[in-house]
Motif scaffolding. Sequence first.
Motif, PDB file in Angstrom:
ATOM      1  N   LYS A 158      -7.528 -22.824   7.384  1.00 33.13           N
ATOM      2  CA  LYS A 158      -6.444 -21.749   6.918  1.00 33.13           C
ATOM      3  C   LYS A 158      -5.416 -22.519   6.124  1.00 33.13           C
ATOM      4  O   LYS A 158      -4.345 -21.750   5.694  1.00 33.13           O
ATOM      5  CB  LYS A 158      -5.901 -20.954   7.989  1.00 33.13           C
ATOM      6  N   ASP A 159      -5.452 -23.854   6.008  1.00 32.58           N
ATOM      7  CA  ASP A 159      -4.397 -24.522   5.520  1.00 32.58           C
ATOM      8  C   ASP A 159      -5.022 -26.003   4.677  1.00 32.58           C
ATOM      9  O   ASP A 159      -5.923 -26.350   5.220  1.00 32.58           O
ATOM     10  CB  ASP A 159      -3.324 -25.039   6.370  1.00 32.58           C
ATOM     11  N   ASN A 170      -0.546 -23.027   2.772  1.00 30.43           N
ATOM     12  CA  ASN A 170      -0.976 -22.238   4.211  1.00 30.43           C
ATOM     13  C   ASN A 170      -1.253 -20.980   3.961  1.00 30.43           C
ATOM     14  O   ASN A 170      -0.792 -20.089   2.803  1.00 30.43           O
ATOM     15  CB  ASN A 170       0.639 -22.251   5.019  1.00 30.43           C
ATOM     16  N   SER A 171      -1.947 -20.367   4.852  1.00 27.31           N
ATOM     17  CA  SER A 171      -2.553 -18.877   4.761  1.00 27.31           C
ATOM     18  C   SER A 171      -2.972 -18.457   6.221  1.00 27.31           C
ATOM     19  O   SER A 171      -3.185 -19.387   7.171  1.00 27.31           O
ATOM     20  CB  SER A 171      -3.845 -18.791   4.165  1.00 27.31           C
ATOM     21  N   SER A 172      -2.788 -16.953   6.416  1.00 28.32           N
ATOM     22  CA  SER A 172      -3.533 -16.809   7.709  1.00 28.32           C
ATOM     23  C   SER A 172      -4.605 -16.197   7.642  1.00 28.32           C
ATOM     24  O   SER A 172      -5.440 -15.765   8.665  1.00 28.32           O
ATOM     25  CB  SER A 172      -2.591 -15.463   8.002  1.00 28.32           C
ATOM     26  N   SER A 173      -5.532 -16.391   6.287  1.00 30.64           N
ATOM     27  CA  SER A 173      -6.828 -16.172   6.013  1.00 30.64           C
ATOM     28  C   SER A 173      -7.647 -17.228   6.080  1.00 30.64           C
ATOM     29  O   SER A 173      -7.093 -18.446   6.000  1.00 30.64           O
ATOM     30  CB  SER A 173      -6.992 -15.462   4.744  1.00 30.64           C
ATOM     31  N   VAL A 174      -8.929 -17.052   6.518  1.00 30.15           N
ATOM     32  CA  VAL A 174     -10.030 -18.248   6.780  1.00 30.15           C
ATOM     33  C   VAL A 174     -10.610 -18.373   5.089  1.00 30.15           C
ATOM     34  O   VAL A 174     -11.216 -17.348   4.843  1.00 30.15           O
ATOM     35  CB  VAL A 174     -10.889 -18.186   7.777  1.00 30.15           C
TER      36      VAL A 174
END
Lengths: 112, 113
Positions: free
Chosen positions: A70-71, A24-28
């Motif tokens: 993002k994930d 998971n990430s908050s970035s694209v």
Amino acid sequence: TQLLEQSPQFLSIQEGENLTVYCNSSSVFSSLQWYRQEPGEGPVLLVTVVTGGEVKKLKRLTFQFGDARKDSSLHITAAQTGDTGLYLCAGTLFDSWGKLQFGAGTQVVVTP
Amino acid sequence: GAGVSQSPSNKVTEKGKDVELRCDPISGHTALYWYRQRLGQGLEFLIYFQGNSAPDKSGLPSDRFSAERTGESVSTLTIQRTQQEDSAVYLCASSLGVGQPQHFGDGTRLSIL
């Protein structure tokens, strides 16, 4: 600070069980890759996903890229002892094609 | 060989010494990357080379770290005045071009005493 968070950090299951690893990430990301690494060796590429919502299957392994890019998740069906290893997700940001951003990895142990 | 080759596979040295790590990429791969992997962690990007373009050095942790590449072949990563926190596995990868799938060597395990 790692852009990609993997969970769980460690997973121990018995042969025949299913497992899912999350990234998971908050970035694209423009693309996301999954690697497996065994002790003393370099990571080996399993799959690359490039389209939001994409699902790819590789025998008993199913990879999904989130709609928002993002994930991602890796699902293993009917795990075998040969699936034991460190699973790493890695992503490429749109403005830095040359850099792979790695998660910290999920250590999977499959016991007979 | 068919894959990425790194040497030495293991290196033990005393704190303060300089070390040089070598990477032979897959023939025909124009892009070459260096990563560092600390025990139990993921890979940390250090530097990449693409053809004759200026390398992206943004991941190098300090000016004690440097890397060179001769054309589209061998690369060396040099760490000067090594410190104990430099202990890690240093991995090299190559790809046909930037953004293409990366193929990794087995790494050099560096231990600083």
